[in-house]
Design an enzyme around this catalytic site. Structure first.
Site, PDB file in Angstrom:
ATOM      1  N   ASN A   9       0.869  -1.179   0.000  1.00 45.83           N
ATOM      2  CA  ASN A   9       0.000   0.000   0.000  1.00 45.83           C
ATOM      3  C   ASN A   9       0.903   1.225   0.000  1.00 45.83           C
ATOM      4  O   ASN A   9       1.466   1.581   1.023  1.00 45.83           O
ATOM      5  CB  ASN A   9      -0.889  -0.040   1.261  1.00 45.83           C
ATOM      6  CG  ASN A   9      -1.729   1.219   1.418  1.00 45.83           C
ATOM      7  OD1 ASN A   9      -1.791   2.055   0.514  1.00 45.83           O
ATOM      8  ND2 ASN A   9      -2.366   1.351   2.571  1.00 45.83           N
ATOM      9  N   LYS A  11       0.125   4.271  -0.357  1.00 48.63           N
ATOM     10  CA  LYS A  11      -0.540   5.461   0.207  1.00 48.63           C
ATOM     11  C   LYS A  11      -0.307   6.673  -0.719  1.00 48.63           C
ATOM     12  O   LYS A  11      -0.171   6.495  -1.919  1.00 48.63           O
ATOM     13  CB  LYS A  11      -0.076   5.693   1.643  1.00 48.63           C
ATOM     14  CG  LYS A  11      -0.235   4.418   2.496  1.00 48.63           C
ATOM     15  CD  LYS A  11      -0.123   4.626   3.968  1.00 48.63           C
ATOM     16  CE  LYS A  11      -0.290   3.292   4.680  1.00 48.63           C
ATOM     17  NZ  LYS A  11      -0.232   3.408   6.130  1.00 48.63           N
ATOM     18  N   HIS A  92      -9.673   0.754   4.880  1.00 51.37           N
ATOM     19  CA  HIS A  92      -8.403   1.082   5.543  1.00 51.37           C
ATOM     20  C   HIS A  92      -8.676   2.109   6.646  1.00 51.37           C
ATOM     21  O   HIS A  92      -9.502   3.011   6.475  1.00 51.37           O
ATOM     22  CB  HIS A  92      -7.395   1.631   4.525  1.00 51.37           C
ATOM     23  CG  HIS A  92      -6.022   1.721   5.098  1.00 51.37           C
ATOM     24  ND1 HIS A  92      -5.656   2.714   5.968  1.00 51.37           N
ATOM     25  CD2 HIS A  92      -4.939   0.907   4.969  1.00 51.37           C
ATOM     26  CE1 HIS A  92      -4.395   2.515   6.348  1.00 51.37           C
ATOM     27  NE2 HIS A  92      -3.942   1.427   5.753  1.00 51.37           N
ATOM     28  N   GLU A  94      -7.151   4.624   7.614  1.00 47.13           N
ATOM     29  CA  GLU A  94      -6.960   6.039   7.248  1.00 47.13           C
ATOM     30  C   GLU A  94      -8.186   6.575   6.515  1.00 47.13           C
ATOM     31  O   GLU A  94      -8.553   7.735   6.665  1.00 47.13           O
ATOM     32  CB  GLU A  94      -5.674   6.198   6.414  1.00 47.13           C
ATOM     33  CG  GLU A  94      -4.440   6.020   7.298  1.00 47.13           C
ATOM     34  CD  GLU A  94      -3.219   5.456   6.597  1.00 47.13           C
ATOM     35  OE1 GLU A  94      -3.146   5.488   5.362  1.00 47.13           O
ATOM     36  OE2 GLU A  94      -2.325   4.958   7.320  1.00 47.13           O
ATOM     37  N   GLU A 164      -5.488  -5.002  10.481  1.00 47.24           N
ATOM     38  CA  GLU A 164      -4.487  -3.957  10.679  1.00 47.24           C
ATOM     39  C   GLU A 164      -4.789  -3.203  11.970  1.00 47.24           C
ATOM     40  O   GLU A 164      -5.599  -2.257  11.960  1.00 47.24           O
ATOM     41  CB  GLU A 164      -4.515  -2.973   9.507  1.00 47.24           C
ATOM     42  CG  GLU A 164      -4.192  -3.599   8.169  1.00 47.24           C
ATOM     43  CD  GLU A 164      -3.656  -2.558   7.191  1.00 47.24           C
ATOM     44  OE1 GLU A 164      -2.528  -2.722   6.727  1.00 47.24           O
ATOM     45  OE2 GLU A 164      -4.357  -1.570   6.930  1.00 47.24           O
ATOM     46  N   GLY A 170       2.211   2.312  10.754  1.00 45.91           N
ATOM     47  CA  GLY A 170       3.148   3.426  10.616  1.00 45.91           C
ATOM     48  C   GLY A 170       3.837   3.831  11.906  1.00 45.91           C
ATOM     49  O   GLY A 170       4.478   4.877  11.963  1.00 45.91           O
ATOM     50  N   SER A 210       3.231  -1.985  10.419  1.00 47.05           N
ATOM     51  CA  SER A 210       4.680  -2.040  10.680  1.00 47.05           C
ATOM     52  C   SER A 210       5.271  -3.428  10.423  1.00 47.05           C
ATOM     53  O   SER A 210       6.178  -3.869  11.137  1.00 47.05           O
ATOM     54  CB  SER A 210       4.994  -1.569  12.102  1.00 47.05           C
ATOM     55  OG  SER A 210       4.603  -0.222  12.271  1.00 47.05           O
TER      56      SER A 210
HETATM   57  P1  PGA Z   1       2.673   0.316   7.624  1.00 42.44           P
HETATM   58  O1  PGA Z   1       1.223   0.510   6.952  1.00 42.44           O
HETATM   59  O2  PGA Z   1       3.244  -0.968   7.083  1.00 42.44           O
HETATM   60  O3  PGA Z   1       3.453   1.519   7.215  1.00 42.44           O
HETATM   61  O4  PGA Z   1       2.447   0.248   9.117  1.00 42.44           O
HETATM   62  C1  PGA Z   1       0.369  -0.575   6.714  1.00 42.44           C
HETATM   63  C2  PGA Z   1      -0.934  -0.109   6.120  1.00 42.44           C
HETATM   64  O5  PGA Z   1      -1.422   0.961   6.495  1.00 42.44           O
HETATM   65  O6  PGA Z   1      -1.517  -0.791   5.247  1.00 42.44           O
END
Ligand code: PGA
Length: 253
Positions: A9, A11, A92, A94, A164, A170, A210
């Site tokens: 992803n 983003k 997701h 976000e 997640e 993140g 992460s």
């Molecule tokens: P990350 O993000 O690996 O940077 O923690 C994962 C995601 O949001 O899909």
């Protein structure tokens, strides 16, 4: 046998030339046998990436459930299908947090993706306070019940699930293998209650938050973890290469 999937992803990152370059690099990685690799670039670059991707599949990070019309700024599942996009992220955290997407809207998005033959990657996961107050299983179960579990079995079996935990996204604070396995096993048990053992066994449940070259091997070795949805570590081909490599998937298994 359920799929093993590693999905990047990206983003809202990368310039157009960087995205094309990264797509080329990921496309030429040495991918372990039976591992499906997806990238989810920013929408603007999805067609560029699609044109370059021969070994990997290209998805979109978002799409709108209506097919066409006066929805300024949106792109529909139907348009994704027309452009040859294979998959879409739905739910997701976000999108839920910054764009107010609720379980009811996500349900519509899921149905629209399935109606157009776009593979939905449905994301669920709890915020930190829910992890800390101990109600995380109920929380994730209700996300699934309100957006996903209404589907008939013939549609549900096309969905990829991604757990997640928001506190791990993140942050560098990955879920432990025990925390990931507990949730993934619970999700599989709910799928079994709803759709039966065979479908539960065939459902791919990815971990995200992460996940990186240092912890992927232990996470992917968990019985109920079928791969990863990767943010930060998907932006560098060298990191991503570890996640899709045969050794990362085999040594601990
Ligand atoms: P990350 O993000 O690996 O940077 O923690 C994962 C995601 O949001 O899909």
């Amino acid at each position: 046998m359920r799929s093993k999937i590693v999905a990047g992803n990206w983003k809202m990152n990368l310039s157009q030339s960087e995205a094309k370059q990264l797509c080329k690099e990921v496309n030429s990685l040495n991918i372990g046998s039976g591992i499906e690799v997806y990238i989810f670039p920013p929408m603007l670059y999805a067609s560029d990436c699609k044109a370059l991707a021969t070994n990997i599949k290209v998805g979109a990070q978002n799409a709108y459930p209506k097919d066409s019309g006066a929805y300024t700024g949106e792109v529909s599942m139907w348009q994704l299908k027309e452009a040859g996009i294979a998959a879409v992220l739905i739910g997701h955290s976000e999108r839920r947090e910054y764009f107010g997407e609720d379980n009811a809207l996500l349900k519509n998005k899921l149905e629209a993706a399935l109606a157009h033959g776009i593979k939905p990657f449905f994301c669920c996961g709890e915020p930190l306070e829910i992890r800390q107050n101990g109600t995380f299983l109920e929380y994730v179960k209700s996300q699934l019940e309100e957006s996903v579990f209404h589907l008939p079995a013939s549609e549900f079996e096309k969905v990829v699930l991604a757990y997640e935990p928001i506190w791990a996204i993140g942050t560098g604070q990955t879920a432990s293998t025990e925390q990931a396995e507990e949730m993934h096993a619970a999700i599989r048990s709910w799928v079994e209650e709803k759709y039966g053992k065979e479908i539960a066994e065939n459902t791919a449940i990815l971990y995200g938050g992460s996940c990186n070259p240092g912890n992927a091997q232990a996470l992917f070795a968990c019985e109920n973890v079928d791969g990863g949805l990767i943010g930060g570590a998907s932006l560098k081909a060298a990191d991503f290469s570890v996640l899709v490599a045969e050794e990362t998937w085999t040594i601990l298994n």
